[in-house]
Design a protein around this motif. Structure first.
Motif, PDB file in Angstrom:
ATOM      1  N   ALA A  32       0.827  -1.216   0.000  1.00  0.00           N
ATOM      2  CA  ALA A  32       0.000   0.000   0.000  1.00  0.00           C
ATOM      3  C   ALA A  32       0.859   1.262   0.000  1.00  0.00           C
ATOM      4  CB  ALA A  32      -0.948  -0.001   1.195  1.00  0.00           C
ATOM      5  N   VAL A  36       0.649   4.391  -2.642  1.00  0.00           N
ATOM      6  CA  VAL A  36       0.405   5.767  -2.206  1.00  0.00           C
ATOM      7  C   VAL A  36       1.536   6.687  -2.669  1.00  0.00           C
ATOM      8  CG1 VAL A  36       0.243   7.277  -0.186  1.00  0.00           C
ATOM      9  CG2 VAL A  36      -1.039   5.135  -0.244  1.00  0.00           C
ATOM     10  N   TYR A 163      -7.181   4.693   0.153  1.00  0.00           N
ATOM     11  CA  TYR A 163      -5.802   5.106  -0.075  1.00  0.00           C
ATOM     12  C   TYR A 163      -5.699   6.221  -1.127  1.00  0.00           C
ATOM     13  CZ  TYR A 163      -4.191   1.094   2.613  1.00  0.00           C
ATOM     14  OH  TYR A 163      -3.938   0.202   3.626  1.00  0.00           O
TER      15      TYR A 163
END
Length: 292
Positions: A32, A36, A163
């Protein structure tokens, strides 16, 4: 980012309790931050990057991912000068890129989408994962006709759209979401709006009761003048809707079983704003409505 991780942790806890697949959750936990970082650098939705990685690499389990660190199924093409490996895809023994590590794969995925071919994608808002998913398919990223639908399903199942924004929200919003994750209607988010999807047989009063909301408030938020059965699979907003339609949409036609109200719900748009743009608009199938 800490807020997003906290909320995603709540989602993770709730989903694991419900028996979600550990492999997919582990993948999200592992990568993740990379998604990002690429969003911040290039404007590509982190939800799209993660969903593509999950789909293309089978959550990191494919041979291409395990042996070549290639998580996005990117083929060699003429400009590639690095290592390669062969794999059967649309044809036998097609050439795919090999990377030294997964971070290189994520970075190359961003560079790949920055090509002229994918320029139309960047006309969409960075949190409009639905348009991005369909845009990827239209631009030819994959030959699978249901590619966009698969990406959207993955994003929504794992709430990857969390996100796509760094916006901080009040502590009570975190508590609110945490409470309602336990409900049978998962809280979703699009264009900054929190909502749930009505299932067959739902009424505004049944959803208000489940989410511990005031019925009158819920009716007002959804431009409903009375309680009653909600259209199957229609959005029920938990926040005040926008006065504008999503970027890039100018016209829409009322389809079979649709109405001005259902169009407004689909757009996340106040019906008063839709009526203002279409003073002669009627709930008749085939009516073309102006969205801007």
């Amino acid at each position: 980012m800490r807020y997003i991780c906290f909320i995603f942790g709540l989602l993770l806890t709730a989903s694991l309790a419900a028996g979600a697949t550990d492999t997919y959750r582990t993948y999200i936990d592992n990568y993740a931050d990379m998604a990002v970082a690429e969003r911040k650098a290039h404007g590509i939705p982190a939800s799209i990057t993660l969903a593509q990685g999950l789909l293309e690499s089978a959550a990191g389990r494919s041979r291409l991912a395990r042996e070549g660190n290639n998580h996005f199924g990117i083929k060699c093409h003429q400009e590639w000068k690095g290592d390669t490996m062969l794999r059967n895809d649309d044809a036998a023994n097609e050439c795919f890129r090999v990377y030294d590590d997964v971070a290189q794969s994520f970075a190359d995925h961003s560079r790949f989408l920055l090509k002229k071919r994918y320029a139309p994608l960047f006309e969409f808002a960075p949190d409009d994962y639905i348009s991005w998913a369909h845009g990827l398919r239209k631009c030819g990223y994959a030959t699978d006709p249901n590619y966009a639908v698969r990406l959207i399903a993955i994003i929504e199942k794992y709430s990857l759209n969390l996100y796509d924004s760094d916006a901080e929200r009040p502590e009570e919003m975190a508590e609110y979401i945490a409470t309602h994750l336990k409900a049978s209607h998962p809280v979703r988010r699009s264009r900054g709006l929190l909502y749930v999807i009505a299932t067959p047989g739902d009424t505004y009063s049944s959803i208000a009761k489940e989410l511990h909301m005031d019925l009158k408030q819920l009716l007002a938020l959804n431009d409903a003048d009375h309680d009653g059965r909600i259209k199957d699979w229609e959005e029920v907003y938990l926040m005040e809707k926008h006065t504008t339609a999503p970027e890039g949409l100018r016209w829409i036609t009322i389809g079979d079983g649709e109405s001005l109200h259902s169009i407004a719900q689909r757009m996340g748009m106040k019906i008063s704003a839709l009526r203002e743009l279409n003073p002669e608009g009627r709930d008749i199938e085939g009516t073309r409505l102006r969205l801007r």
